[in-house]
Design a protein around this motif. Sequence first.
Motif, PDB file in Angstrom:
ATOM      1  N   UNK A  87       0.626   1.319 -11.559  1.00 44.75           N
ATOM      2  CA  UNK A  87       1.101   1.235 -10.174  1.00 44.75           C
ATOM      3  C   UNK A  87       0.959  -0.171  -9.600  1.00 44.75           C
ATOM      4  N   UNK A  88      -0.184  -0.796  -9.781  1.00 45.38           N
ATOM      5  CA  UNK A  88      -0.399  -2.127  -9.198  1.00 45.38           C
ATOM      6  C   UNK A  88       0.535  -3.160  -9.812  1.00 45.38           C
ATOM      7  N   UNK A 133       0.835  -1.207   0.000  1.00 47.80           N
ATOM      8  CA  UNK A 133       0.000   0.000   0.000  1.00 47.80           C
ATOM      9  C   UNK A 133       0.867   1.254   0.000  1.00 47.80           C
ATOM     10  N   UNK A 134       1.925   1.245   0.799  1.00 52.03           N
ATOM     11  CA  UNK A 134       2.820   2.391   0.850  1.00 52.03           C
ATOM     12  C   UNK A 134       3.520   2.628  -0.469  1.00 52.03           C
ATOM     13  N   UNK A 135       3.929   1.557  -1.130  1.00 45.35           N
ATOM     14  CA  UNK A 135       4.601   1.670  -2.421  1.00 45.35           C
ATOM     15  C   UNK A 135       3.632   2.170  -3.488  1.00 45.35           C
ATOM     16  N   UNK A 136       2.434   1.647  -3.489  1.00 45.18           N
ATOM     17  CA  UNK A 136       1.415   2.072  -4.458  1.00 45.18           C
ATOM     18  C   UNK A 136       1.141   3.561  -4.340  1.00 45.18           C
ATOM     19  N   UNK A 137       1.114   4.074  -3.110  1.00 46.04           N
ATOM     20  CA  UNK A 137       0.809   5.485  -2.876  1.00 46.04           C
ATOM     21  C   UNK A 137       1.876   6.426  -3.424  1.00 46.04           C
ATOM     22  N   UNK A 170       7.731  -6.253  -5.549  1.00 41.83           N
ATOM     23  CA  UNK A 170       7.617  -7.080  -4.348  1.00 41.83           C
ATOM     24  C   UNK A 170       7.728  -8.563  -4.684  1.00 41.83           C
ATOM     25  N   UNK A 171       7.304  -8.946  -5.874  1.00 43.17           N
ATOM     26  CA  UNK A 171       7.480 -10.329  -6.311  1.00 43.17           C
ATOM     27  C   UNK A 171       8.947 -10.684  -6.490  1.00 43.17           C
TER      28      UNK A 171
END
Length: 148
Positions: free
Chosen positions: A54-55, A24-28, A62-63
């Motif tokens: 973004x997603x 969530x933090x990275x997406x923001x 992260x993968x």
Amino acid sequence: MNDRMALADLAGRYAAAVDGRDAAGLTALLAPDAELVQPPALVRRGQDAVVTGAEAIVATVLGATAHLLSTHHAVHQQVLDVDGDTAAGQTYCTAHHVYRDRDGALRDNALAIRYQDRYRRVGGRWLLARRELVVDFGSDNPVTVPGA
């Protein structure tokens, strides 16, 4: 906060979000239509070097780090050119990737990297619009991790 400080904060928050596996933090921190450009040597078979959205970027980043025991991204200097609500820059970073080798020993695959970045101000906040990863060199060394 002035633009240069906000952009430096953005780079630091990106590193912290990756290290903390904070989706969530990275997406923001990313524009919805952001692009991530990866060097061909780091692209897994069947994947594209350019990831859009973004997603999709969060899933890719992260993968790629999910199998690691830990990561530590140390952000260094930035060179920035700000032009109104857009900016371009280069962010230097040392990326540490701690993993277990086949014998169970801990190792650090450390990379000296540069991000070729483009930023866009949206709703008063700076976001990453494009991030191109450039790997300058790397090393792989044994490490000790307390409690591991």
